[in-house]
Structure formats: structure tokens, C-alpha cells
Design a protein around this motif. Structure first.
Motif, PDB file in Angstrom:
ATOM      1  N   LEU A 128       0.851  -1.185   0.000  1.00 64.82           N
ATOM      2  CA  LEU A 128       0.000   0.000   0.000  1.00 64.82           C
ATOM      3  C   LEU A 128       0.890   1.239   0.000  1.00 64.82           C
ATOM      4  CD1 LEU A 128      -2.710  -1.013   2.641  1.00 64.82           C
ATOM      5  CD2 LEU A 128      -2.709  -1.374   0.159  1.00 64.82           C
ATOM      6  N   ILE A 129       0.399   2.305  -0.617  1.00 62.75           N
ATOM      7  CA  ILE A 129       1.213   3.499  -0.802  1.00 62.75           C
ATOM      8  C   ILE A 129       0.542   4.697  -0.161  1.00 62.75           C
ATOM      9  CG2 ILE A 129       2.184   5.062  -2.530  1.00 62.75           C
ATOM     10  CD1 ILE A 129       2.334   2.570  -4.387  1.00 62.75           C
ATOM     11  N   GLY A 130       1.321   5.491   0.573  1.00 63.10           N
ATOM     12  CA  GLY A 130       0.790   6.703   1.176  1.00 63.10           C
ATOM     13  C   GLY A 130       1.881   7.483   1.877  1.00 63.10           C
ATOM     14  N   ASP A 131       1.907   8.776   1.633  1.00 70.40           N
ATOM     15  CA  ASP A 131       2.859   9.666   2.303  1.00 70.40           C
ATOM     16  C   ASP A 131       2.284  10.010   3.675  1.00 70.40           C
ATOM     17  OD1 ASP A 131       4.423  11.735   3.252  1.00 70.40           O
ATOM     18  OD2 ASP A 131       4.380  12.894   1.387  1.00 70.40           O
ATOM     19  N   LEU A 132       2.915   9.539   4.739  1.00 71.86           N
ATOM     20  CA  LEU A 132       2.361   9.709   6.081  1.00 71.86           C
ATOM     21  C   LEU A 132       2.455  11.142   6.594  1.00 71.86           C
ATOM     22  CD1 LEU A 132       3.431   6.423   7.897  1.00 71.86           C
ATOM     23  CD2 LEU A 132       1.454   6.892   6.432  1.00 71.86           C
ATOM     24  N   SER A 133       3.104  12.022   5.854  1.00 69.68           N
ATOM     25  CA  SER A 133       3.120  13.429   6.262  1.00 69.68           C
ATOM     26  C   SER A 133       1.887  14.171   5.756  1.00 69.68           C
ATOM     27  CB  SER A 133       4.386  14.126   5.745  1.00 69.68           C
ATOM     28  OG  SER A 133       4.342  14.296   4.333  1.00 69.68           O
ATOM     29  N   SER A 134       1.102  13.533   4.900  1.00 71.58           N
ATOM     30  CA  SER A 134      -0.082  14.146   4.307  1.00 71.58           C
ATOM     31  C   SER A 134      -1.350  13.553   4.902  1.00 71.58           C
ATOM     32  CB  SER A 134      -0.084  13.935   2.787  1.00 71.58           C
ATOM     33  OG  SER A 134      -1.360  14.155   2.228  1.00 71.58           O
ATOM     34  N   ARG A 135      -2.184  14.387   5.502  1.00 73.20           N
ATOM     35  CA  ARG A 135      -3.446  13.910   6.083  1.00 73.20           C
ATOM     36  C   ARG A 135      -4.289  13.205   5.034  1.00 73.20           C
ATOM     37  NH1 ARG A 135      -8.750  15.561   6.457  1.00 73.20           N
ATOM     38  NH2 ARG A 135      -9.836  15.144   8.437  1.00 73.20           N
ATOM     39  N   ASP A 136      -4.407  13.779   3.849  1.00 71.38           N
ATOM     40  CA  ASP A 136      -5.228  13.166   2.805  1.00 71.38           C
ATOM     41  C   ASP A 136      -4.675  11.810   2.401  1.00 71.38           C
ATOM     42  OD1 ASP A 136      -6.896  15.346   2.835  1.00 71.38           O
ATOM     43  OD2 ASP A 136      -6.100  16.251   0.996  1.00 71.38           O
ATOM     44  N   ASP A 137      -3.356  11.707   2.293  1.00 68.92           N
ATOM     45  CA  ASP A 137      -2.750  10.433   1.929  1.00 68.92           C
ATOM     46  C   ASP A 137      -2.992   9.377   3.004  1.00 68.92           C
ATOM     47  OD1 ASP A 137      -1.689  11.345  -0.481  1.00 68.92           O
ATOM     48  OD2 ASP A 137       0.279  10.454  -0.100  1.00 68.92           O
ATOM     49  N   GLY A 150       0.341  22.279   7.507  1.00 63.60           N
ATOM     50  CA  GLY A 150       0.986  23.181   8.455  1.00 63.60           C
ATOM     51  C   GLY A 150       1.505  22.522   9.711  1.00 63.60           C
ATOM     52  N   HIS A 151       1.442  21.188   9.785  1.00 64.53           N
ATOM     53  CA  HIS A 151       1.933  20.470  10.955  1.00 64.53           C
ATOM     54  C   HIS A 151       3.445  20.315  10.877  1.00 64.53           C
ATOM     55  CE1 HIS A 151      -2.211  19.743  11.679  1.00 64.53           C
ATOM     56  NE2 HIS A 151      -2.348  18.747  10.825  1.00 64.53           N
ATOM     57  N   ALA A 152       4.084  20.265  12.023  1.00 59.75           N
ATOM     58  CA  ALA A 152       5.495  19.915  12.049  1.00 59.75           C
ATOM     59  C   ALA A 152       5.653  18.516  11.453  1.00 59.75           C
ATOM     60  CB  ALA A 152       6.027  19.963  13.472  1.00 59.75           C
ATOM     61  N   HIS A 153       6.603  18.354  10.565  1.00 59.20           N
ATOM     62  CA  HIS A 153       6.779  17.118   9.805  1.00 59.20           C
ATOM     63  C   HIS A 153       6.937  15.899  10.710  1.00 59.20           C
ATOM     64  CE1 HIS A 153       9.115  14.677   6.657  1.00 59.20           C
ATOM     65  NE2 HIS A 153       7.947  14.895   6.112  1.00 59.20           N
ATOM     66  N   VAL A 154       7.781  16.018  11.725  1.00 54.28           N
ATOM     67  CA  VAL A 154       8.033  14.880  12.614  1.00 54.28           C
ATOM     68  C   VAL A 154       6.782  14.526  13.418  1.00 54.28           C
ATOM     69  CG1 VAL A 154       8.942  16.301  14.513  1.00 54.28           C
ATOM     70  CG2 VAL A 154       9.654  13.920  14.300  1.00 54.28           C
ATOM     71  N   LEU A 155       6.004  15.522  13.786  1.00 52.46           N
ATOM     72  CA  LEU A 155       4.743  15.279  14.488  1.00 52.46           C
ATOM     73  C   LEU A 155       3.769  14.537  13.581  1.00 52.46           C
ATOM     74  CD1 LEU A 155       2.629  15.843  16.799  1.00 52.46           C
ATOM     75  CD2 LEU A 155       2.097  17.954  15.560  1.00 52.46           C
ATOM     76  N   ALA A 156       3.665  14.977  12.329  1.00 56.63           N
ATOM     77  CA  ALA A 156       2.710  14.375  11.402  1.00 56.63           C
ATOM     78  C   ALA A 156       2.999  12.902  11.165  1.00 56.63           C
ATOM     79  CB  ALA A 156       2.726  15.136  10.077  1.00 56.63           C
ATOM     80  N   ILE A 157       4.263  12.574  10.936  1.00 57.71           N
ATOM     81  CA  ILE A 157       4.613  11.195  10.600  1.00 57.71           C
ATOM     82  C   ILE A 157       4.623  10.296  11.831  1.00 57.71           C
ATOM     83  CG2 ILE A 157       6.469   9.714   9.732  1.00 57.71           C
ATOM     84  CD1 ILE A 157       7.167  11.946   7.770  1.00 57.71           C
ATOM     85  N   ASN A 158       5.245  10.769  12.909  1.00 54.57           N
ATOM     86  CA  ASN A 158       5.442   9.905  14.078  1.00 54.57           C
ATOM     87  C   ASN A 158       4.212   9.756  14.952  1.00 54.57           C
ATOM     88  OD1 ASN A 158       8.038   9.755  13.163  1.00 54.57           O
ATOM     89  ND2 ASN A 158       8.991  10.668  14.956  1.00 54.57           N
ATOM     90  N   ALA A 159       3.327  10.739  14.958  1.00 61.44           N
ATOM     91  CA  ALA A 159       2.187  10.691  15.873  1.00 61.44           C
ATOM     92  C   ALA A 159       0.834  10.822  15.183  1.00 61.44           C
ATOM     93  CB  ALA A 159       2.335  11.790  16.933  1.00 61.44           C
ATOM     94  N   LEU A 160       0.678  11.829  14.336  1.00 60.46           N
ATOM     95  CA  LEU A 160      -0.640  12.042  13.736  1.00 60.46           C
ATOM     96  C   LEU A 160      -1.014  10.919  12.775  1.00 60.46           C
ATOM     97  CD1 LEU A 160      -0.653  15.900  13.103  1.00 60.46           C
ATOM     98  CD2 LEU A 160      -1.360  14.613  15.143  1.00 60.46           C
ATOM     99  N   ALA A 161      -0.053  10.413  11.997  1.00 56.11           N
ATOM    100  CA  ALA A 161      -0.366   9.332  11.051  1.00 56.11           C
ATOM    101  C   ALA A 161      -0.835   8.072  11.771  1.00 56.11           C
ATOM    102  CB  ALA A 161       0.834   9.046  10.155  1.00 56.11           C
TER     103      ALA A 161
END
Length: 264
Positions: free
Chosen positions: A52-61, A97-108
């Protein structure tokens, strides 16, 4: 045999996890951040069901990834392995607008947990650095603080372990645990003289995802090399967990269900 999703599975610990699971005969769904990256590693991902493919820094992805994961069929276990280290010298913002590390490590992992049909087992790959995270949770976005990449990483891992323990509390029919793979020489370590054994970094995840040993199916724990560790005490506090969840809910616009839906 189990059906297992492993995020961030194209190199390092994630790739080792996939190889070990496939070698044991399990059905494994891998994940890559882009089509290009998936194509680059298909030769290394022998025996996987699909990628499966998805950029975890992108909410939509991430939302699309969750939808595709659900459409592919139910998982017995999900290993939230994907993450980035303390490598960004300045605050790097995502499209939202999220911090990149926050988006990938926690929000995703939060979004995926909220949207994918709950499996029997959830494993969150965190870090001992979570104990140095900012427990005030007052500036998750790093808008009011001077950027500190190491602190931002620790903050993200604190949110992740709070998520793991909150799921264990809210979804008693799911085994939800956090693990520390150790400081191992992956790309994330960037040659920082990592001292732990890379060959052992995936063992606990595989055990938690597949074993029926009594110790493997317990929930709400933090482990390293299949042994329990003491997490930051506050991470076990329901009030702190709920504050952490509220922060991630506010940033993603999604809510974590209070209880696992009835069914398997």
C-alpha cells in the motif's frame, strides 16, 4: 497464520519485520511512502501480499491509505513502525501546516488507528526518548518554541506511547502495546554510533503480532526485546492520555472511537 500490516516497511526495521513475518508464513501487507519507493524495493519484499502506498506526512494520503487498507480486508495485527528521527535542523511544515516529525510519528498512526477496522493486535514502535517529551502538551505544533529537533522527536514519541496506552484502555478487546526497538544503526540513526543490535530490533514486534504465548497477548505495556520496560509514569495516566488524544483529534479533525466496534 495472521494477516498483518506493517507501515514504513521498505527499509530498516520495517523491512526486517516484513521479512521475518513472511518467513514465518504470515500474510503481510507492506507500506511505502510513494509509488517510486515501492517500485525500488519490490525486489526486496518477496512474498508480501501487496504494497500500500501513502505519504504519512499528508493527512489526505493517510486517510486514503486507511481506506485502501480497509478495502483490502481485515488485519489480525497492525504494526505502526513508520517514523522519522531528529534529523530536521529547522521546523519543516507539512501541507496542513503540521510539524513534519509530528505528522509522521504521531498524527499518522493516530489517523490510521481511528479509521482502520480495529485488528486484534496493535503494536506502536516508539522510543525511550518518549520519557523526555514535553508533558504539558501545550505546543504540539512548535509555534511558540524555538525549534529543537531532538525535543520534537521526543514529543512525538510521547504522543505515540500515550496513544498505545489509550487504545489499550478504551478497547479492552484489542491487545495494544508500545515497543522500543533500541538505538540501532538504521538510516534514522544517521551514523550516530548506535549501540543496539539491528538484528534484534524487529523481534518484539513480530512476537507481539503473532505469538499466542500469555505474555505476548497482554495489553497496555511498553517492551524492549520481549521484556517489559517502565514507561514514563504519566503515559499510563488516563487524564494525560485523553489530553494527548484531544490534541491529536484537534489537529486531524478526527476522533478515536471510545470502544472497539462489535465483531471479531
Amino acid at each position: 497464520m495472521s494477516r498483518i500490516l506493517v507501515t514504513g516497511s521498505t527499509d530498516g526495521i520495517g523491512l526486517a519485520t516484513v521479512r521475518a513475518l513472511v518467513g514465518k508464513g504470515h500474510r503481510v501487507v507492506a507500506h511505502a511512502r510513494s509509488q517510486r519507493r515501492a517500485e525500488e524495493v519490490r525486489g526486496e519484499l518477496h512474498g508480501v501480499e501487496t504494497v500500500l502506498i501513502g505519504d504519512l506526512s499528508s493527512r489526505d494520503d493517510v486517510i486514503a491509505l486507511a481506506s485502501e487498507a480497509n478495502a483490502s480486508g481485515r488485519f489480525d495485527a497492525i504494526i505502526h513502525n513508520a517514523g522519522i528521527g531528529a534529523t530536521e535542523p529547522v521546523r519543516h511544515a507539512t501541507t496542513e501546516g503540521h510539524a513534519h516529525v509530528l505528522a509522521i510519528n504521531a498524527l499518522a498512526p493516530f489517523i490510521l488507528t481511528a479509521l482502520i477496522e480495529p485488528p486484534d493486535r496493535l503494536i506502536y514502535v516508539t522510543s525511550g526518548m518518549h520519557a523526555q517529551g514535553d508533558t504539558s502538551l501545550s505546543d504540539l505544533q512548535w509555534r511558540d518554541r524555538e525549534w529543537d529537533p531532538l525535543q520534537a522527536y521526543a514529543d512525538s514519541k510521547l504522543l505515540m506511547i500515550a496513544l498505545a496506552f489509550a487504545v489499550a484502555r478504551r478497547w479492552p478487546r484489542v491487545s495494544s502495546n508500545a515497543i522500543d526497538p533500541g538505538w540501532v544503526p538504521t538510516k534514522m540513526a544517521k551514523g550516530q554510533n548506535a549501540t543496539d543490535d539491528l538484528a534484534l530490533a524487529h523481534v518484539t514486534q513480530v512476537w507481539l503480532a503473532t505469538s499466542y504465548a500469555p505474555e505476548a497477548i497482554k495489553s497496555g505495556r511498553y517492551l524492549h526485546h520481549m521484556q517489559p520496560l517502565n514507561a514514563l509514569a504519566l503515559a499510563h495516566d488516563p487524564g494525560f492520555q485523553d489530553r494527548a488524544l484531544a490534541g491529536m483529534e484537534r489537529l486531524t479533525g478526527l476522533r478515536l472511537p471510545l470502544g472497539r466496534p462489535l465483531g471479531r
